[in-house]
Each structure stands twice: as structure tokens, then as C-alpha cells.
Design a protein around this motif. Sequence first.
Motif, PDB file in Angstrom:
ATOM      1  N   PRO A  25      55.955  50.707  38.300  1.00 46.62           N
ATOM      2  CA  PRO A  25      56.065  52.165  38.198  1.00 46.62           C
ATOM      3  C   PRO A  25      57.224  52.607  37.314  1.00 46.62           C
ATOM      4  O   PRO A  25      57.148  53.646  36.659  1.00 46.62           O
ATOM      5  CB  PRO A  25      56.286  52.612  39.655  1.00 46.62           C
ATOM      6  N   ALA A  26      58.296  51.814  37.295  1.00 45.81           N
ATOM      7  CA  ALA A  26      59.458  52.180  36.484  1.00 45.81           C
ATOM      8  C   ALA A  26      59.192  51.958  34.999  1.00 45.81           C
ATOM      9  O   ALA A  26      59.501  52.817  34.164  1.00 45.81           O
ATOM     10  CB  ALA A  26      60.676  51.373  36.926  1.00 45.81           C
ATOM     11  N   LYS A  27      58.583  50.834  34.645  1.00 46.87           N
ATOM     12  CA  LYS A  27      58.418  50.509  33.223  1.00 46.87           C
ATOM     13  C   LYS A  27      57.433  51.448  32.543  1.00 46.87           C
ATOM     14  O   LYS A  27      57.593  51.775  31.372  1.00 46.87           O
ATOM     15  CB  LYS A  27      57.990  49.049  33.042  1.00 46.87           C
ATOM     16  N   TYR A  28      56.395  51.878  33.256  1.00 42.23           N
ATOM     17  CA  TYR A  28      55.455  52.824  32.664  1.00 42.23           C
ATOM     18  C   TYR A  28      55.886  54.269  32.897  1.00 42.23           C
ATOM     19  O   TYR A  28      55.703  55.133  32.041  1.00 42.23           O
ATOM     20  CB  TYR A  28      54.042  52.596  33.205  1.00 42.23           C
ATOM     21  N   GLY A  29      56.450  54.543  34.066  1.00 40.52           N
ATOM     22  CA  GLY A  29      56.878  55.898  34.371  1.00 40.52           C
ATOM     23  C   GLY A  29      57.967  56.394  33.445  1.00 40.52           C
ATOM     24  O   GLY A  29      58.049  57.595  33.146  1.00 40.52           O
ATOM     25  N   ILE A  30      58.817  55.496  32.960  1.00 42.59           N
ATOM     26  CA  ILE A  30      59.929  55.918  32.102  1.00 42.59           C
ATOM     27  C   ILE A  30      59.435  56.396  30.737  1.00 42.59           C
ATOM     28  O   ILE A  30      60.134  57.156  30.053  1.00 42.59           O
ATOM     29  CB  ILE A  30      60.954  54.768  31.937  1.00 42.59           C
ATOM     30  N   LEU A  31      58.234  55.993  30.333  1.00 43.07           N
ATOM     31  CA  LEU A  31      57.732  56.405  29.016  1.00 43.07           C
ATOM     32  C   LEU A  31      57.586  57.921  28.921  1.00 43.07           C
ATOM     33  O   LEU A  31      57.906  58.519  27.901  1.00 43.07           O
ATOM     34  CB  LEU A  31      56.386  55.728  28.724  1.00 43.07           C
ATOM     35  N   SER A  32      57.095  58.541  30.002  1.00 41.14           N
ATOM     36  CA  SER A  32      56.923  59.997  29.962  1.00 41.14           C
ATOM     37  C   SER A  32      58.257  60.725  30.020  1.00 41.14           C
ATOM     38  O   SER A  32      58.324  61.933  29.769  1.00 41.14           O
ATOM     39  CB  SER A  32      56.026  60.453  31.121  1.00 41.14           C
ATOM     40  N   GLU A  33      59.348  60.006  30.335  1.00 44.33           N
ATOM     41  CA  GLU A  33      60.687  60.592  30.331  1.00 44.33           C
ATOM     42  C   GLU A  33      61.398  60.371  28.994  1.00 44.33           C
ATOM     43  O   GLU A  33      62.323  61.107  28.640  1.00 44.33           O
ATOM     44  CB  GLU A  33      61.532  59.998  31.465  1.00 44.33           C
ATOM     45  N   LEU A  34      60.946  59.362  28.246  1.00 44.56           N
ATOM     46  CA  LEU A  34      61.595  59.037  26.977  1.00 44.56           C
ATOM     47  C   LEU A  34      60.933  59.684  25.774  1.00 44.56           C
ATOM     48  O   LEU A  34      61.580  59.881  24.740  1.00 44.56           O
ATOM     49  CB  LEU A  34      61.613  57.516  26.777  1.00 44.56           C
ATOM     50  N   VAL A  35      59.627  59.983  25.872  1.00 46.95           N
ATOM     51  CA  VAL A  35      58.920  60.544  24.715  1.00 46.95           C
ATOM     52  C   VAL A  35      58.126  61.774  25.121  1.00 46.95           C
ATOM     53  O   VAL A  35      57.833  61.985  26.295  1.00 46.95           O
ATOM     54  CB  VAL A  35      57.966  59.505  24.067  1.00 46.95           C
ATOM     55  N   ALA A  36      57.776  62.587  24.117  1.00 47.26           N
ATOM     56  CA  ALA A  36      56.987  63.794  24.360  1.00 47.26           C
ATOM     57  C   ALA A  36      55.538  63.432  24.658  1.00 47.26           C
ATOM     58  O   ALA A  36      55.070  62.322  24.358  1.00 47.26           O
ATOM     59  CB  ALA A  36      57.057  64.711  23.139  1.00 47.26           C
ATOM     60  N   VAL A  37      54.809  64.384  25.238  1.00 46.77           N
ATOM     61  CA  VAL A  37      53.422  64.152  25.642  1.00 46.77           C
ATOM     62  C   VAL A  37      52.568  63.705  24.463  1.00 46.77           C
ATOM     63  O   VAL A  37      51.725  62.809  24.601  1.00 46.77           O
ATOM     64  CB  VAL A  37      52.835  65.436  26.287  1.00 46.77           C
ATOM     65  N   ASP A  38      52.774  64.297  23.292  1.00 45.18           N
ATOM     66  CA  ASP A  38      51.944  63.956  22.141  1.00 45.18           C
ATOM     67  C   ASP A  38      52.217  62.553  21.592  1.00 45.18           C
ATOM     68  O   ASP A  38      51.500  62.084  20.710  1.00 45.18           O
ATOM     69  CB  ASP A  38      52.092  64.996  21.028  1.00 45.18           C
ATOM     70  N   LYS A  39      53.252  61.899  22.112  1.00 44.13           N
ATOM     71  CA  LYS A  39      53.558  60.531  21.683  1.00 44.13           C
ATOM     72  C   LYS A  39      53.223  59.492  22.756  1.00 44.13           C
ATOM     73  O   LYS A  39      53.480  58.299  22.555  1.00 44.13           O
ATOM     74  CB  LYS A  39      55.046  60.401  21.330  1.00 44.13           C
ATOM     75  N   LEU A  40      52.642  59.941  23.878  1.00 43.79           N
ATOM     76  CA  LEU A  40      52.458  59.015  24.997  1.00 43.79           C
ATOM     77  C   LEU A  40      51.478  57.889  24.675  1.00 43.79           C
ATOM     78  O   LEU A  40      51.705  56.740  25.054  1.00 43.79           O
ATOM     79  CB  LEU A  40      51.979  59.775  26.236  1.00 43.79           C
ATOM     80  N   VAL A  41      50.365  58.208  24.004  1.00 47.39           N
ATOM     81  CA  VAL A  41      49.408  57.140  23.676  1.00 47.39           C
ATOM     82  C   VAL A  41      50.068  56.118  22.756  1.00 47.39           C
ATOM     83  O   VAL A  41      49.923  54.901  22.938  1.00 47.39           O
ATOM     84  CB  VAL A  41      48.132  57.725  23.033  1.00 47.39           C
ATOM     85  N   LYS A  42      50.843  56.599  21.751  1.00 43.30           N
ATOM     86  CA  LYS A  42      51.526  55.670  20.851  1.00 43.30           C
ATOM     87  C   LYS A  42      52.596  54.865  21.588  1.00 43.30           C
ATOM     88  O   LYS A  42      52.763  53.664  21.339  1.00 43.30           O
ATOM     89  CB  LYS A  42      52.149  56.436  19.688  1.00 43.30           C
ATOM     90  N   ALA A  43      53.321  55.514  22.514  1.00 43.72           N
ATOM     91  CA  ALA A  43      54.328  54.798  23.289  1.00 43.72           C
ATOM     92  C   ALA A  43      53.677  53.718  24.157  1.00 43.72           C
ATOM     93  O   ALA A  43      54.181  52.599  24.273  1.00 43.72           O
ATOM     94  CB  ALA A  43      55.115  55.770  24.169  1.00 43.72           C
ATOM     95  N   ASN A  44      52.532  54.058  24.755  1.00 45.27           N
ATOM     96  CA  ASN A  44      51.796  53.070  25.535  1.00 45.27           C
ATOM     97  C   ASN A  44      51.301  51.933  24.663  1.00 45.27           C
ATOM     98  O   ASN A  44      51.288  50.769  25.078  1.00 45.27           O
ATOM     99  CB  ASN A  44      50.620  53.739  26.251  1.00 45.27           C
ATOM    100  N   SER A  45      50.878  52.264  23.442  1.00 44.29           N
ATOM    101  CA  SER A  45      50.412  51.218  22.533  1.00 44.29           C
ATOM    102  C   SER A  45      51.550  50.265  22.167  1.00 44.29           C
ATOM    103  O   SER A  45      51.355  49.046  22.108  1.00 44.29           O
ATOM    104  CB  SER A  45      49.820  51.846  21.266  1.00 44.29           C
ATOM    105  N   LEU A  46      52.748  50.820  21.914  1.00 50.12           N
ATOM    106  CA  LEU A  46      53.904  49.965  21.641  1.00 50.12           C
ATOM    107  C   LEU A  46      54.214  49.077  22.835  1.00 50.12           C
ATOM    108  O   LEU A  46      54.471  47.874  22.686  1.00 50.12           O
ATOM    109  CB  LEU A  46      55.118  50.832  21.301  1.00 50.12           C
ATOM    110  N   MET A  47      54.193  49.680  24.031  1.00 56.30           N
ATOM    111  CA  MET A  47      54.468  48.915  25.245  1.00 56.30           C
ATOM    112  C   MET A  47      53.419  47.822  25.446  1.00 56.30           C
ATOM    113  O   MET A  47      53.746  46.666  25.720  1.00 56.30           O
ATOM    114  CB  MET A  47      54.498  49.852  26.455  1.00 56.30           C
ATOM    115  N   GLU A  48      52.136  48.221  25.309  1.00 53.52           N
ATOM    116  CA  GLU A  48      51.068  47.242  25.492  1.00 53.52           C
ATOM    117  C   GLU A  48      51.127  46.164  24.420  1.00 53.52           C
ATOM    118  O   GLU A  48      50.925  44.982  24.702  1.00 53.52           O
ATOM    119  CB  GLU A  48      49.701  47.935  25.462  1.00 53.52           C
ATOM    120  N   GLY A  49      51.417  46.574  23.188  1.00 57.88           N
ATOM    121  CA  GLY A  49      51.484  45.587  22.114  1.00 57.88           C
ATOM    122  C   GLY A  49      52.558  44.540  22.348  1.00 57.88           C
ATOM    123  O   GLY A  49      52.309  43.335  22.235  1.00 57.88           O
TER     124      GLY A  49
END
Length: 402
Positions: free
Chosen positions: A120-144
Amino acid sequence: MTAHASLNTQTSLLSRGMLAVMTAQFLSALADNALLFAAIALLKAGSAPAWQVPLLQEFFVIAYIILAPFAGPFADTLPKGRVMLIANGMKFLGAAAMLTGLNPLLAYGMVGLGAAAYSPAKYGILSELVAVDKLVKANSLMEGSTIVAILLGAVLGGWLADYWLAGALYAVAASYLLAATINLLIPRLPPSHPLSTFAPLAMCRDFIQATRKLMQDTDARFSIIGTSIFWGAGSTLRFLLVAWVPVALNIQDLSTAANLSGAVAIGIALGAVAAARWVSLRSVNRALPAGVLIGLVIVAFAYSSNLYIAIAWLLLIGFLGGFYAVPLNALLQERGHASVGAGHAIAIQNLFENISMLLMMGLYILLSKQQFPVIPITVTIGSLVFVAIGTLAWLRIRQTGK
């Protein structure tokens, strides 16, 4: 605008915080996957029955289910970087326990406790570090970065388990320690949804209320069910490979199954990149055809008898999975952040995903104990995935009209 909201909209995808999160996640995921193959090797060295190998995953996911009411509030009540630090410390203890001779099932369960708190921390922090319009890209970086770690962890873990088992365990423990150290570089972001009390009963009630609220959200419910089906199948496929390789390819070592798991990981990374390019939160339904095809490709893979053809099918399974799951994860984080807290949302997602893993792995273990051949078992899993995601896609399209 709050200070938190300001930080959220101004932080770049390659900020110090994001780089620290991705680096720590890379090391932790690498260790997780290397440890799995080391644990399999330990069970085989101890002449454990074959059905105990998939039981490793059952011990791992039970921690997610038991800690589900507490992992989300824990991630949302403390700075998420510190939560990741504590979780990696727990993973280290599990690896050290396995190194000192504790039963691999129990030791891997300890690592599961750390992983349940970490997710929950590793994925939950993404929405605190980046804006909503960057969430898919942030998830892609994380997943990559995670998929590269899964690939390297599986390959190195399988190779070391074949040639130097103790070395594999030492490397895993060191990776967890290094990941914990890097967690200290993550900014201390303010807690997103702090609880007023840590009383277990109150936290259970809070979790139940959060689950009800999240499952009433159409998009969140769709995301949770969709990713649960995928990861339940993916977890089962990883253990199926250990039994499938000797039967279908007549190869007896552990490293081949690990390398084939790496092929799935490469495919997921490619699929995640494609999702970042062609799918947004507004067009998330574009991911549905890929999800439906996963089950059919698993069925086709089951009948492979050539190593390179098997690799091609697994790459395709991974690609379809990455293209399908990454946008759904981003959708859930956005809906969770806006309602119950991203940490709560990921913990609820983890509960459903791990129940799915528990059920699919339980089916695999049951069929294995009844001595069903591995190829029909693989076909059964693929068929279940096709029917489940196909039904979900049909309902989603009926509901959204597109």
C-alpha cells in the motif's frame, strides 16, 4: 490549495522522491523474486512433496489477507517512505530466518508480512508524488522498474539456487538492507488519512467501511475485480512453470522455469510502456481486449513443446497483462486518493487480489494432489481467466456504453 496538493501537482516523474521510491522498489522486488526460487530449491533439497512448492505462495498471501485491515491505515497514517523502511526490515528478517534454517514455508510467510505492509505504501505514495494526469505514466515507470527487477531476480535466483544456494540467500538479505537504506531518501510527506486510534477493532471497522465505500464506486470496483483476476492467474502461472517445464520441454533444472518467468516480466514491462502511450484514465476501456486475450494465450501456451515458442507465448501473456493491469491500477489509485486514501485502496485491492491468488493456487494444489497432468491444469487456469475477464469486460462496456 493545500501544501500536499501543491506538492502533488509540482513533483516531476524523475524527482528525488520518485527515484528513491523506484530504486528501493527495484531492490526489494529483485530480492522477493530471487528468494522465491531459493525457497523452492530448499524445499526440493529437503525432498518435500511437489505440492508443497505452490504452497509457498499460500503462506505468502495469507499475510496479505490477515493484515488487510491494518496495512492500508498503517500506510496512510505514517509517512509512506518510513512504512517502506519498516516493511523492508521485516523482509530482511524473513530472509535471515530462512538462512538460519527456519522452514522455508514459515520464513517465506515472514517475508509476506513485510510485503503486505510494503505494497500500500509503494503504490499509494505515487498519488502523493505526482499529479493525477501523470499517474498512468508513474505507474508505468514503477511497473517497468519492478518488472526488470522481477526478471533479474528470477534469473539470478534460479541460477544461484542451482549452483550456490547459500549465496542466493545472502544476496537477498543484502538487497533488503540496501532497499531499507534507500527508503530513508524518500521525502517525509504528510500522512494522507491519519487514523484517530490504532485500536484493532476500530481499524477493522474502518477497513470494512472503507471497503464498502470503495466497492460502491463503479470505477474502483471494476479495477479491483479486474486486477484480482489477472494477478491470481499470474501467481499461479509462475508455479505452474516449475512443473510444466520438465513435462513439456523435458528440462529438469530450476533456472529454466525462472528464465521463463522472466519472459513474462519482460512482456509486462513492454505492455506497461504501451499502456502509458495509448491508455489514459479517460480511455481505460482500451485495456479490456488485452485482458480478455490473456486467458486464450495461456491455453495456447499450455500445448507448447518448443522452448522458443514457449518464450514467445509468455512474452505475449506478459505484454497483454501489462497493457491491461497498469491502467486499472492507476484508476484505483485515483479513485482511492479521492475517497478512502490511496493506502487504504491498495490494501483493499491487495485483499481481493490475494484472495484470488489463494483460490487459484488452492485449485492448482488440489489438482496436483489428485495427480492431474500439468498441461490440462494450465488449460483450466487459462479458460477460467478468459471467462472471468470476458464477463467483466462485457459488464463494463454495457455499463459505460463504450
